[in-house]
Design a protein around this motif. Structure first.
Motif, short mmCIF file in Angstrom:
data_model
loop_
_atom_site.label_atom_id
_atom_site.label_comp_id
_atom_site.label_asym_id
_atom_site.label_seq_id
_atom_site.Cartn_x
_atom_site.Cartn_y
_atom_site.Cartn_z
N PRO A 1 26.74 -27.04 -29.28
CA PRO A 1 25.83 -28.19 -29.33
C PRO A 1 26.45 -29.44 -29.93
N LYS A 2 27.21 -29.29 -31.03
CA LYS A 2 27.80 -30.45 -31.69
C LYS A 2 28.83 -31.15 -30.81
N VAL A 3 29.68 -30.35 -30.15
CA VAL A 3 30.70 -30.92 -29.27
C VAL A 3 30.03 -31.58 -28.06
N ALA A 4 28.98 -30.94 -27.52
CA ALA A 4 28.26 -31.51 -26.38
C ALA A 4 27.67 -32.87 -26.73
N VAL A 5 27.11 -32.97 -27.93
CA VAL A 5 26.55 -34.26 -28.39
C VAL A 5 27.64 -35.30 -28.50
N ARG A 6 28.79 -34.92 -29.03
CA ARG A 6 29.90 -35.87 -29.16
C ARG A 6 30.37 -36.35 -27.80
N ILE A 7 30.43 -35.44 -26.83
CA ILE A 7 30.90 -35.80 -25.49
C ILE A 7 29.96 -36.82 -24.85
N VAL A 8 28.65 -36.54 -24.86
CA VAL A 8 27.72 -37.46 -24.19
C VAL A 8 27.57 -38.78 -24.96
N THR A 9 27.80 -38.73 -26.28
CA THR A 9 27.67 -39.94 -27.09
C THR A 9 28.91 -40.82 -27.01
N GLU A 10 30.07 -40.20 -27.21
CA GLU A 10 31.31 -40.98 -27.28
C GLU A 10 31.77 -41.48 -25.90
N LEU A 11 31.36 -40.80 -24.84
CA LEU A 11 31.84 -41.18 -23.50
C LEU A 11 30.80 -41.94 -22.68
N LYS A 12 29.64 -42.24 -23.27
CA LYS A 12 28.57 -42.84 -22.47
C LYS A 12 28.95 -44.20 -21.90
N ASN A 13 29.75 -44.98 -22.61
CA ASN A 13 30.13 -46.29 -22.10
C ASN A 13 31.33 -46.23 -21.16
#
Length: 205
Positions: free
Chosen positions: A118-130
């Motif tokens: 879950p933590k890595v998934a959140v980082r992926i969608v957050t950090e790569l959204k732009n």
């Protein structure tokens, strides 16, 4: 550095392929999706290559498209994502599916990949959204709308229509695509009821 290999498939393993290039066999690590799509032993293959050179290892990672290779590198810019996890994500999701999931901030879809908690998934969608729009490929058509939905800034009728279609059992990505198509086909400026009706027509095609 090796950027691309053109040769013949000599052997396919669980996570690698041996590519025979004029008698020299290169061991190339690939996602399971790439391995399943590249053909059989003896057939010609072309792979885009990412070369890893470390003090203790020299590895080649192979991809059928340049876009997949770009996502492989982009994913590793996220803390906690190395080559193994990046390949796992690309084994689970196509580049388009990944771009859509990031735009929609859909961490559940991303966490389907083995090794992605879950933590890595959140980082992926957050950090790569732009960055997702630039790496969206065929998903780029509706990426703007999906980003608005993911960030919670989409117009109320649009958000309500997507929510309603999702409640009917469609995935958020399917619902977003249907509503985007509805907007293009005469639903722009309409209320949620109209968008739902037009969206259902799109989904029924």
């Amino acid at each position: 550095m090796i950027g691309k290999l053109k040769g013949t498939i000599d052997e396919i393993g669980d996570d690698y392929v041996l590519v025979d290039v004029h008698g020299v066999c290169y061991e190339v690590f690939c996602s399971s999706r790439t391995l399943s799509r590249m053909g059989s032993v003896g057939e010609a293959v072309v792979l885009f290559i990412e070369t890893y050179v470390r003090e203790d290892q020299f590895k080649l990672f192979g991809f059928l498209t340049a876009l997949e290779r770009e996502w492989f590198n982009l994913l590793q810019s996220v803390q906690g994502v190395g080559a193994k996890v990046a390949l796992a994500v690309l084994s689970t999701l196509t580049p388009s599916e990944l771009a859509n999931a990031i735009a929609l901030q859909d961490k559940t879809t991303v966490s389907r990949a083995p090794g992605v908690g879950p933590k890595v998934a959140v980082r992926i969608v957050t950090e790569l959204k732009n960055k997702a729009p630039a790496f969206a490929g065929e998903a780029s058509v509706n990426i703007g709308l999906k980003q608005e939905l993911g960030e919670g800034v989409a117009a109320a009728p649009v958000a309500d229509a997507v929510s309603a279609l999702t409640n009917l059992g469609y995935s958020r990505d399917q619902a977003a695509n249907a509503v985007a198509a509805a907007l293009k086909n005469g639903g722009e400026g309409g209320d949620s009821a109209k968008l739902i009706r037009l969206g259902l027509k799109e989904l029924a095609r």
